[in-house]
Design a protein around this motif. Structure first.
Motif, PDB file in Angstrom:
ATOM      1  N   LYS A  11       0.835  -1.201   0.087  1.00 14.17           N
ATOM      2  CA  LYS A  11      -0.019  -0.160  -0.031  1.00 14.17           C
ATOM      3  C   LYS A  11       0.932   1.328   0.022  1.00 14.17           C
ATOM      4  CE  LYS A  11      -3.506   2.450   2.484  1.00 14.17           C
ATOM      5  NZ  LYS A  11      -3.223   3.674   1.787  1.00 14.17           N
ATOM      6  N   ASP A  51       0.969   3.923  -3.208  1.00 14.22           N
ATOM      7  CA  ASP A  51       0.563   5.201  -2.768  1.00 14.22           C
ATOM      8  C   ASP A  51       1.661   6.287  -2.986  1.00 14.22           C
ATOM      9  OD1 ASP A  51      -1.769   4.525  -1.735  1.00 14.22           O
ATOM     10  OD2 ASP A  51      -1.128   4.764   0.325  1.00 14.22           O
ATOM     11  N   GLU A 110      -3.807   4.216  -6.120  1.00  9.99           N
ATOM     12  CA  GLU A 110      -4.532   3.641  -4.893  1.00  9.99           C
ATOM     13  C   GLU A 110      -4.398   2.175  -4.946  1.00  9.99           C
ATOM     14  OE1 GLU A 110      -8.919   3.896  -2.920  1.00  9.99           O
ATOM     15  OE2 GLU A 110      -8.480   5.215  -4.645  1.00  9.99           O
TER      16      GLU A 110
END
Length: 65
Positions: A53, A57, A62
């Protein structure tokens, strides 16, 4: 094979960025489907989802859990 979803990709440059990012995390045989957002890869060693993640990011996309 592991699959994660990534939103925000729109071109082959995006695919390349995600592929290179996943490879830096240790993923092998990365395959990105631009239309569905599916990112499939092999994990020779488990990759922490939080690390995925954060890396996704950082490059402007996303990660969808």
């Amino acid at each position: 094979m592991t699959t994660v979803k990534v939103k925000g990709m729109s071109c082959q440059h995006c695919v390349k960025s995600v592929t290179e990012t996943m490879e830096k995390l240790g993923a092998k045989d990365v395959s990105v489907d631009l239309l569905t957002g599916d990112v499939k890869f092999e994990e020779p060693a488990p990759i922490d989802k939080k690390a995925i993640k954060e890396a996704i990011d950082q490059i402007g996309f996303e990660y969808v859990d």
